[in-house]
Design a protein around this motif. Structure first.
Motif, PDB file in Angstrom:
ATOM      1  N   GLN A 239      10.283  66.881   5.431  1.00 42.98           N
ATOM      2  CA  GLN A 239      10.157  68.383   4.958  1.00 42.98           C
ATOM      3  C   GLN A 239      10.951  69.445   5.733  1.00 42.98           C
ATOM      4  O   GLN A 239      11.332  70.169   4.988  1.00 42.98           O
ATOM      5  CB  GLN A 239       8.539  68.588   5.077  1.00 42.98           C
ATOM      6  N   LYS A 240      11.356  69.267   6.968  1.00 37.17           N
ATOM      7  CA  LYS A 240      12.104  70.135   7.539  1.00 37.17           C
ATOM      8  C   LYS A 240      13.626  69.980   7.054  1.00 37.17           C
ATOM      9  O   LYS A 240      14.370  71.049   6.795  1.00 37.17           O
ATOM     10  CB  LYS A 240      12.161  69.807   9.121  1.00 37.17           C
ATOM     11  N   LEU A 241      13.872  68.820   6.978  1.00 35.34           N
ATOM     12  CA  LEU A 241      15.245  68.633   6.529  1.00 35.34           C
ATOM     13  C   LEU A 241      15.437  69.321   4.937  1.00 35.34           C
ATOM     14  O   LEU A 241      16.467  69.763   4.724  1.00 35.34           O
ATOM     15  CB  LEU A 241      15.562  67.216   6.430  1.00 35.34           C
ATOM     16  N   ALA A 242      14.329  68.955   4.061  1.00 37.82           N
ATOM     17  CA  ALA A 242      14.340  69.257   2.857  1.00 37.82           C
ATOM     18  C   ALA A 242      14.507  70.983   2.820  1.00 37.82           C
ATOM     19  O   ALA A 242      15.045  71.463   1.999  1.00 37.82           O
ATOM     20  CB  ALA A 242      13.137  68.945   1.895  1.00 37.82           C
ATOM     21  N   THR A 243      13.672  71.415   3.621  1.00 37.21           N
ATOM     22  CA  THR A 243      13.495  73.151   3.547  1.00 37.21           C
ATOM     23  C   THR A 243      14.986  73.545   4.069  1.00 37.21           C
ATOM     24  O   THR A 243      15.475  74.450   3.428  1.00 37.21           O
ATOM     25  CB  THR A 243      12.627  73.489   4.891  1.00 37.21           C
ATOM     26  N   ASN A 244      15.637  72.787   5.043  1.00 34.32           N
ATOM     27  CA  ASN A 244      17.021  73.468   5.578  1.00 34.32           C
ATOM     28  C   ASN A 244      17.963  73.110   4.396  1.00 34.32           C
ATOM     29  O   ASN A 244      19.010  73.984   4.144  1.00 34.32           O
ATOM     30  CB  ASN A 244      17.422  72.480   6.841  1.00 34.32           C
ATOM     31  N   PHE A 245      17.978  71.981   3.506  1.00 33.04           N
ATOM     32  CA  PHE A 245      18.807  71.581   2.473  1.00 33.04           C
ATOM     33  C   PHE A 245      18.682  72.711   1.361  1.00 33.04           C
ATOM     34  O   PHE A 245      19.714  73.294   0.821  1.00 33.04           O
ATOM     35  CB  PHE A 245      18.273  70.381   1.852  1.00 33.04           C
ATOM     36  N   PHE A 246      17.323  73.351   1.030  1.00 31.63           N
ATOM     37  CA  PHE A 246      17.222  74.294   0.196  1.00 31.63           C
ATOM     38  C   PHE A 246      17.780  75.489   0.548  1.00 31.63           C
ATOM     39  O   PHE A 246      18.289  76.464  -0.290  1.00 31.63           O
ATOM     40  CB  PHE A 246      15.694  74.187  -0.213  1.00 31.63           C
ATOM     41  N   ARG A 247      17.741  75.643   1.972  1.00 37.82           N
ATOM     42  CA  ARG A 247      18.129  77.036   2.303  1.00 37.82           C
ATOM     43  C   ARG A 247      19.658  77.131   2.329  1.00 37.82           C
ATOM     44  O   ARG A 247      20.458  78.106   1.941  1.00 37.82           O
ATOM     45  CB  ARG A 247      17.957  77.233   3.964  1.00 37.82           C
ATOM     46  N   VAL A 248      20.527  75.914   2.395  1.00 37.57           N
ATOM     47  CA  VAL A 248      21.826  75.651   2.446  1.00 37.57           C
ATOM     48  C   VAL A 248      22.253  76.029   0.753  1.00 37.57           C
ATOM     49  O   VAL A 248      23.237  76.690   0.503  1.00 37.57           O
ATOM     50  CB  VAL A 248      22.436  74.510   2.833  1.00 37.57           C
TER      51      VAL A 248
END
Length: 313
Positions: A239-248
């Motif tokens: 979920q942390k990786l997904a959140t950072n991906f959507f931020r990018v």
């Protein structure tokens, strides 16, 4: 209610349907860049000339003609109408499913503990190794979870319906606006677009040279991501990786929106803004009860105060 007297373990001949887990993450906007009108054909041009895109073009033209609005207002109203009539009910349905899944977790945990005991006893009787016992435990646990999903009609895959509808709809409307902007629909429509803007973007066929629309789009999308991530009490590594991906992705959308016609950037911004409003609305306990969304342990009685506290932390 689940019948606890029923044995949870089944041998090799027992059912072994596997349960599925639904990825949870904020709903983001996929990047669609506008190809030049003279570019060679390919999958992009094939998609831009597909039947769903033509339907979207006809719908936009019909909406503008029926409402008598300038094109910029018709685009904003069209985006809000689609979001409210199509994606809001689907988002409420998704929230209902996710609430049911959350409320199932204590029962799943209890059944898993009982199953572990039964498998341990059975393993000692048959002389299973630890690896074999683990295999039977996982197989039967998947079966139990699947049966619970069927019982409560809340299979996680159903929660992905919103994505399968929202993204294709967004792409079709974006390409329809692109076609209108480059004259692929009708030269008269393109002329109307060229004078159908307002304020700093009077020409809807040209990119926003001020970058106001693109930057506003990026900020709204980032706000959606942060609001979504703020409701997670325990966040997994995925979920942390997904959140950072959507931020990018939200940041990358800024230069993309600066290169497409203003009509597309305006639609993206209005669609994201309405989506943000719906996300906030779905946090309201009164609205959730109205849509028959079950109350969960993680639901807050003061959601908006919690959001402000999380964003200001």
């Amino acid at each position: 209610m689940w019948r606890l007297a029923r044995p949870l373990w089944r041998g090799a001949r027992g059912g072994g349907a596997s349960g599925a887990g639904a990825p949870r993450g904020p709903l983001t906007v996929a990047a669609v860049s506008a190809a030049p009108s003279g570019s060679p054909g390919g999958w992009y041009e094939w998609l831009a000339q597909s039947a769903p895109v033509h339907w979207a073009e006809d719908g936009l033209v019909a909406l503008q003609a029926a409402a008598g609005l300038p094109w910029w207002a018709a685009i904003v109203c069209g985006g809000a109408l689609l979001r409210t009539a199509v994606t809001l009910p689907l988002a409420a349905h998704q929230s209902r499913l996710l609430a049911k899944l959350e409320n199932l977790q204590p029962e799943i945990k209890q059944l898993a503990e009982r199953l572990r005991y039964e498998v341990s006893v059975r393993g000692k009787q048959l002389g299973w190794s630890e690896k074999v016992a683990r295999f039977h435990f996982k197989k039967n646990l998947r079966r139990i979870i699947t049966e619970l999903y069927v019982r409560d009609n809340c299979h996680p895959f159903k929660a992905t319906l919103l994505v399968w509808v929202q993204i294709p709809m967004w792409v079709c409307v974006s390409l329809a606006l692109r076609n209108c902007s480059i004259g692929a629909v009708d030269s008269e429509v393109q002329e109307q677009f060229s004078a159908g803007g307002v304020l700093w973007f009077p020409d809807l066929t040209a990119p926003d040279s001020t970058w106001i629309l693109p930057v506003a789009l990026g900020l709204v999308n980032l706000l959606i991501v942060e609001i979504f991530s703020s409701q997670k009490l325990e966040v997994s590594r995925f979920q942390k990786l997904a959140t950072n991906f959507f931020r990018v992705v939200s940041v990358v959308m800024i230069p993309v929106a600066a290169t497409v016609p203003s009509s597309m950037a305006l639609y993206w911004l209005s669609s994201s803004f309405v989506g943000l409003s719906h996300n906030l609305l779905l946090r309201s306990p009164a609205f959730r009860r109205l849509w028959c969304i079950p109350r969960t342990k993680s639901e807050s009685d003061t959601p908006y105060r919690d959001i402000v506290s999380a964003l200001s932390a």
